[in-house]
Design a protein around this motif. Structure first.
Motif, mmCIF file in Angstrom:
data_model
loop_
_atom_site.group_PDB
_atom_site.id
_atom_site.type_symbol
_atom_site.label_atom_id
_atom_site.label_comp_id
_atom_site.label_asym_id
_atom_site.label_seq_id
_atom_site.Cartn_x
_atom_site.Cartn_y
_atom_site.Cartn_z
ATOM 1 N N GLY A 1 0.747 -1.194 -0.167
ATOM 2 C CA GLY A 1 -0.065 0.149 0.014
ATOM 3 C C GLY A 1 0.751 1.261 -0.190
ATOM 4 O O GLY A 1 0.596 2.278 -0.763
ATOM 5 N N ALA A 2 1.984 1.458 0.761
ATOM 6 C CA ALA A 2 2.743 2.555 0.668
ATOM 7 C C ALA A 2 3.595 2.796 -0.408
ATOM 8 O O ALA A 2 3.838 3.855 -0.818
ATOM 9 C CB ALA A 2 3.730 2.244 1.786
ATOM 10 N N ARG A 3 3.592 1.657 -1.231
ATOM 11 C CA ARG A 3 4.330 1.899 -2.730
ATOM 12 C C ARG A 3 3.279 2.345 -3.854
ATOM 13 O O ARG A 3 3.773 2.485 -4.745
ATOM 14 C CB ARG A 3 5.129 0.457 -2.853
ATOM 15 N N LYS A 4 2.109 2.072 -3.385
ATOM 16 C CA LYS A 4 1.054 2.733 -4.454
ATOM 17 C C LYS A 4 1.519 4.183 -5.195
ATOM 18 O O LYS A 4 1.758 5.020 -4.220
ATOM 19 C CB LYS A 4 -0.239 2.752 -3.951
ATOM 20 N N PRO A 5 1.524 4.312 -6.259
ATOM 21 C CA PRO A 5 1.814 5.610 -6.801
ATOM 22 C C PRO A 5 0.925 6.958 -6.136
ATOM 23 O O PRO A 5 1.280 8.160 -6.200
ATOM 24 C CB PRO A 5 1.460 5.537 -8.260
ATOM 25 N N HIS A 6 -0.327 6.537 -5.929
ATOM 26 C CA HIS A 6 -1.228 7.644 -5.477
ATOM 27 C C HIS A 6 -2.302 7.118 -4.097
ATOM 28 O O HIS A 6 -2.386 5.762 -3.955
ATOM 29 C CB HIS A 6 -2.490 7.999 -6.433
ATOM 30 N N PRO A 7 -2.271 7.997 -3.144
ATOM 31 C CA PRO A 7 -3.199 7.507 -2.007
ATOM 32 C C PRO A 7 -4.378 7.174 -2.195
ATOM 33 O O PRO A 7 -5.155 7.586 -3.176
ATOM 34 C CB PRO A 7 -3.158 8.808 -1.163
ATOM 35 N N ASP A 8 -4.960 6.335 -1.380
ATOM 36 C CA ASP A 8 -6.209 5.873 -1.552
ATOM 37 C C ASP A 8 -7.345 7.015 -0.721
ATOM 38 O O ASP A 8 -6.741 7.800 -0.250
ATOM 39 C CB ASP A 8 -6.729 4.411 -0.953
ATOM 40 N N ILE A 9 -8.561 6.737 -0.965
ATOM 41 C CA ILE A 9 -9.501 7.544 -0.262
ATOM 42 C C ILE A 9 -9.934 6.851 1.085
ATOM 43 O O ILE A 9 -10.466 5.872 1.044
ATOM 44 C CB ILE A 9 -10.590 7.758 -1.143
#
Length: 419
Positions: A128-136
């Protein structure tokens, strides 16, 4: 990732079972990026995903979160969440727990100890931390469950004062903001990480820095000393805005610490750099940012070590050298301006060496009488390694043996060259 820095990225992981639709790899949005926030958000995600009529057993390796939602929750709510870190996340989790109709239990598991669920959740959090964009993330609370204010029975004068201060926080002055960003830029250049604004303020109170220097750094960051431009708007005192040493039109903290050609600042910085025993590459570029953020300075292991790790002894010596040098420059400036007392270069060298010698003797006293742990003696030994007079002749227990006299090796006051 990059925990404690402004470019930190926080992830949360929820694992139920292999192939479960409730498994989540989540990147936390917003300015609050820390391990604690990641743990709380993981519980919020689980409470939002699992139907409220389904019994739920939550396993977490964070005592902070479990204790917050069980042992401390009632106290935090009674005092209106004043002075509670991550209050918005804990309040949301509390609402989701109270909304559930089935029982919910918490179990603490030791992290990185082979627990299957914990290992899966950690891998999902990393993903999750490596995702390019934050989640909602939904942090909304039903008004029927939202508590406002603090109970009068629990409200003290100190607590009420802190609550009022928090509600009426004033924006920082522009000069303070400039200093903060100068510090962050300097630390980013020196260490490659972007310090958070709270960490900059906390660095002023670092335990490696004596109390008088802590106060000087704090006031300097706030731009509260009456120097330079402060006097330009006061009729009859405009002349005080100029530098009393070199006559520069407007004195500033940056000018007196690094630029004034007629003060002792250049000599003091040369003395500090000359004494530094760990190589020129590890000595930072000295400027107003690195000076005011000396509590954040760090000496890392070589680049071929992944990831680079701080070296406690050299890091502590670096902070001591910079902090003592910065404060001595300021003290000498005040003596010259207010008391009209100037020192010869030889006397400045003596004052600077005396400061370091006093720090060394204080370390010996603390290690032998106050903190007698072997780790404390080892830190003192590694801090002063390479700067002691006739160090190869000292006994192994020189740190704790009060009968052994130690001193700082001579410096070269004639050293020249760029800082």
């Amino acid at each position: 990732m990059n925990n404690g820095c402004d470019d930190a990225r926080c992830g949360s992981g929820v694992w139920v079972a292999d192939g479960s639709p409730y498994n989540r790899a989540f990147r936390v949005p917003g300015p609050f990026q820390s391990n604690q926030v990641g743990e709380i958000v993981a519980i919020i995600l689980a409470l939002q995903s699992i139907p409220p009529m389904t019994p739920l057993s939550i396993h977490s390796d964070s005592r902070y979160v479990i204790d917050g939602l069980t042992a401390h929750l009632a106290t935090w709510e009674d005092k209106g969440w004043i002075d509670v870190s991550n209050a918005v996340f804990f309040a949301t989790a509390a609402f989701l727990l109270r909304r559930r109709s089935a029982p919910t239990t918490f179990t603490w598991v030791k992290g990185h100890n082979g627990d299957v669920g914990n290992e899966h959740a950690d891998r999902l959090a990393d993903a999750g931390a490596r995702k390019p964009h934050p989640d909602i993330l939904d942090l909304s609370i039903d008004p029927a469950f939202r508590l406002s204010g603090a109970k009068l029975s629990t409200l003290t004068q100190a607590l009420a004062y802190r609550g009022i201060r928090a509600a009426r926080d004033k924006p920082l002055r522009r000069s303070t903001v400039r200093n903060i960003y100068a510090v962050r830029d300097a630390i980013h250049t020196s260490l490659g990480s972007l310090a958070t604004i709270p960490s900059v303020w906390t660095s002023c109170r670092h335990r490696d820095i004596p109390r008088p220097i802590q106060q000087f750094l704090f006031r300097s960051l706030h731009h509260s000393y009456k120097i330079g431009a402060y006097w330009e708007s006061i009729p009859g005192y405009e002349h005080r805005a100029s530098c009393s040493a070199c006559g520069a039109p407007t004195e500033s903290m940056d000018h007196l610490l690094f630029q004034c050609p007629d003060s002792h600042q250049a000599l003091i910085w040369h003395l500090a750099r000359d004494l530094w025993p760990h190589g020129a590459d590890s000595w930072p570029d000295m400027n107003i940012g690195t000076a005011l953020a000396c509590g954040l300075l760090s000496v890392r292991t070589p680049d071929d070590t992944q990831p680079p790790r701080p070296r406690p002894g050299p890091t502590r010596l670096l902070r001591i050298l910079v902090a003592e040098s910065v404060h001595l420059i300021w003290v000498l400036r005040c003596e010259a301006t207010i008391a009209e007392r100037t020192l010869s270069p030889a006397a400045v060298v003596t004052r600077w060496r005396r400061r370091l010698h006093d720090r060394l003797i204080t370390d010996k006293i603390n290690a032998s009488r106050t903190d007698r742990r072997p780790a404390s003696s080892g830190l003192v030994r590694s801090t002063w390694r390479g700067v002691l007079l006739r160090e190869d002749e000292l006994p192994p227990d020189w740190v704790t043996d009060q009968e052994v006299l130690v001193g700082i090796k001579p410096s070269n006051p004639l050293l020249t060259g760029p800082l």
